[in-house]
Design a protein around this motif. Structure first.
Motif, mmCIF file in Angstrom:
data_model
loop_
_atom_site.group_PDB
_atom_site.id
_atom_site.type_symbol
_atom_site.label_atom_id
_atom_site.label_comp_id
_atom_site.label_asym_id
_atom_site.label_seq_id
_atom_site.Cartn_x
_atom_site.Cartn_y
_atom_site.Cartn_z
ATOM 1 N N ASP A 116 0.594 -1.294 0.078
ATOM 2 C CA ASP A 116 -0.063 -0.001 -0.101
ATOM 3 C C ASP A 116 0.909 1.295 -0.073
ATOM 4 O O ASP A 116 0.583 2.294 -0.892
ATOM 5 C CB ASP A 116 -1.003 -0.091 1.084
ATOM 6 N N ALA A 117 1.920 1.352 0.915
ATOM 7 C CA ALA A 117 2.914 2.513 0.881
ATOM 8 C C ALA A 117 3.519 2.502 -0.411
ATOM 9 O O ALA A 117 3.790 3.459 -0.922
ATOM 10 C CB ALA A 117 3.883 2.185 2.070
ATOM 11 N N GLY A 118 4.025 1.443 -1.097
ATOM 12 C CA GLY A 118 4.833 1.694 -2.314
ATOM 13 C C GLY A 118 3.580 2.179 -3.468
ATOM 14 O O GLY A 118 4.194 2.824 -4.293
ATOM 15 N N SER A 119 2.510 1.745 -3.660
ATOM 16 C CA SER A 119 1.491 2.257 -4.521
ATOM 17 C C SER A 119 1.451 3.805 -4.317
ATOM 18 O O SER A 119 1.220 4.451 -5.249
ATOM 19 C CB SER A 119 0.100 1.625 -4.145
ATOM 20 N N LEU A 120 1.066 4.224 -3.238
ATOM 21 C CA LEU A 120 1.095 5.553 -2.940
ATOM 22 C C LEU A 120 2.567 6.430 -3.184
ATOM 23 O O LEU A 120 2.433 7.571 -3.955
ATOM 24 C CB LEU A 120 0.993 6.065 -1.394
ATOM 25 N N LEU A 121 3.554 5.804 -2.854
ATOM 26 C CA LEU A 121 4.659 6.530 -3.259
ATOM 27 C C LEU A 121 4.877 6.537 -5.018
ATOM 28 O O LEU A 121 5.367 7.561 -5.392
ATOM 29 C CB LEU A 121 6.093 5.827 -2.464
ATOM 30 N N GLU A 122 4.563 5.679 -5.469
ATOM 31 C CA GLU A 122 4.651 5.550 -6.907
ATOM 32 C C GLU A 122 3.763 6.577 -7.666
ATOM 33 O O GLU A 122 3.779 6.862 -8.804
ATOM 34 C CB GLU A 122 4.414 4.078 -7.445
ATOM 35 N N GLY A 172 3.560 9.567 -7.068
ATOM 36 C CA GLY A 172 4.453 10.967 -7.207
ATOM 37 C C GLY A 172 5.719 10.457 -8.031
ATOM 38 O O GLY A 172 5.743 9.672 -8.637
ATOM 39 N N ASP A 173 6.523 11.361 -7.654
ATOM 40 C CA ASP A 173 7.979 11.466 -8.244
ATOM 41 C C ASP A 173 8.541 10.223 -7.915
ATOM 42 O O ASP A 173 9.222 10.252 -6.886
ATOM 43 C CB ASP A 173 8.684 12.700 -8.289
ATOM 44 N N PHE A 174 8.607 9.012 -8.448
ATOM 45 C CA PHE A 174 9.489 7.873 -8.218
ATOM 46 C C PHE A 174 10.160 7.223 -9.207
ATOM 47 O O PHE A 174 9.888 7.107 -10.312
ATOM 48 C CB PHE A 174 8.198 6.883 -7.569
ATOM 49 N N PRO A 175 11.316 6.697 -8.986
ATOM 50 C CA PRO A 175 12.096 6.549 -7.521
ATOM 51 C C PRO A 175 12.463 8.085 -7.068
ATOM 52 O O PRO A 175 12.761 9.021 -8.238
ATOM 53 C CB PRO A 175 13.191 5.543 -7.774
ATOM 54 N N PRO A 176 12.533 8.321 -6.059
ATOM 55 C CA PRO A 176 13.243 9.771 -5.660
ATOM 56 C C PRO A 176 14.781 9.532 -5.982
ATOM 57 O O PRO A 176 15.310 9.010 -5.969
ATOM 58 C CB PRO A 176 12.963 9.840 -4.100
ATOM 59 N N ALA A 177 14.864 11.097 -6.281
ATOM 60 C CA ALA A 177 16.417 11.425 -6.545
ATOM 61 C C ALA A 177 17.195 11.115 -5.463
ATOM 62 O O ALA A 177 17.071 11.398 -4.237
ATOM 63 C CB ALA A 177 16.508 13.068 -6.816
ATOM 64 N N GLY A 178 18.113 10.366 -5.699
ATOM 65 C CA GLY A 178 19.198 10.014 -4.691
ATOM 66 C C GLY A 178 19.036 8.578 -4.132
ATOM 67 O O GLY A 178 19.969 7.975 -3.637
ATOM 68 N N LEU A 179 18.163 7.738 -4.309
ATOM 69 C CA LEU A 179 17.871 6.535 -4.028
ATOM 70 C C LEU A 179 18.604 5.420 -4.967
ATOM 71 O O LEU A 179 18.335 5.563 -6.057
ATOM 72 C CB LEU A 179 16.453 6.341 -3.790
ATOM 73 N N GLU A 180 19.553 4.975 -4.119
ATOM 74 C CA GLU A 180 20.445 4.095 -5.154
ATOM 75 C C GLU A 180 20.036 2.649 -4.912
ATOM 76 O O GLU A 180 20.290 1.731 -5.958
ATOM 77 C CB GLU A 180 21.827 4.120 -4.502
ATOM 78 N N LEU A 181 19.583 2.092 -3.753
ATOM 79 C CA LEU A 181 19.204 0.779 -3.593
ATOM 80 C C LEU A 181 18.083 0.632 -2.537
ATOM 81 O O LEU A 181 18.160 1.450 -1.515
ATOM 82 C CB LEU A 181 20.540 0.061 -3.004
ATOM 83 N N ILE A 191 3.026 9.020 4.253
ATOM 84 C CA ILE A 191 2.399 7.780 3.529
ATOM 85 C C ILE A 191 2.387 6.638 4.636
ATOM 86 O O ILE A 191 1.559 5.814 4.660
ATOM 87 C CB ILE A 191 3.153 7.594 2.368
ATOM 88 N N LEU A 192 3.609 6.640 5.235
ATOM 89 C CA LEU A 192 3.627 5.525 6.269
ATOM 90 C C LEU A 192 2.578 5.632 7.443
ATOM 91 O O LEU A 192 2.038 4.677 7.828
ATOM 92 C CB LEU A 192 4.925 5.470 7.053
ATOM 93 N N LYS A 193 2.368 6.871 7.985
ATOM 94 C CA LYS A 193 1.268 6.929 8.652
ATOM 95 C C LYS A 193 -0.206 6.771 8.254
ATOM 96 O O LYS A 193 -0.894 6.205 8.753
ATOM 97 C CB LYS A 193 1.067 8.546 9.229
ATOM 98 N N GLN A 194 -0.270 6.941 6.785
ATOM 99 C CA GLN A 194 -1.511 6.885 6.317
ATOM 100 C C GLN A 194 -1.945 5.381 6.171
ATOM 101 O O GLN A 194 -2.983 4.933 6.354
ATOM 102 C CB GLN A 194 -1.491 7.157 4.937
ATOM 103 N N VAL A 195 -0.881 4.354 5.867
ATOM 104 C CA VAL A 195 -1.092 3.180 5.922
ATOM 105 C C VAL A 195 -0.877 2.346 7.169
ATOM 106 O O VAL A 195 -0.897 1.068 7.224
ATOM 107 C CB VAL A 195 -0.031 2.435 4.760
#
Length: 92
Positions: A19-25, A27-36, A69-73
């Motif tokens: 659920d959190a992943g769906s909400l994150l996606e 928006g702007d995903f993956p976010p700048a700077g996320l490497e792994l 988002i974590l709070k929401q789910v």
């Protein structure tokens, strides 16, 4: 310098993670700077660790997108994420 971030989730299920992943996606995903990004553990106590290009990028994403988002789910953190400097990172 890259940082390793270990989130201290409490009792996370696969459904909450998805659920959190769906909400994150939405928006702007993956976010700048996320490497792994790594999900691990057992159902009901899943954990996440990530590698970010910088601590500033991780903090901005954490504060602006992830925590609401974590709070929401219904995901609770037992404390702030543990952040460690990465000395070497090999990707194969």
């Amino acid at each position: 310098m890259s940082v390793l971030v270990r989130y201290q989730e409490v009792g996370v299920t696969r459904q909450q993670y998805d659920d959190a992943g769906s909400l994150l996606e939405q928006g702007d995903f993956p976010p700048a700077g996320l490497e792994l990004h790594a999900l691990f553990g057992e159902e009901g106590s899943l954990r996440v660790s990530e590698v970010w290009a910088s601590a500033d990028q991780q903090r901005a994403f954490n504060d602006e997108r992830l925590l609401p988002i974590l709070k929401q789910v219904g995901v609770q953190l037992s404390g702030p994420p543990e952040t460690l400097q990465v000395h070497e990172l090999f990707q194969f």
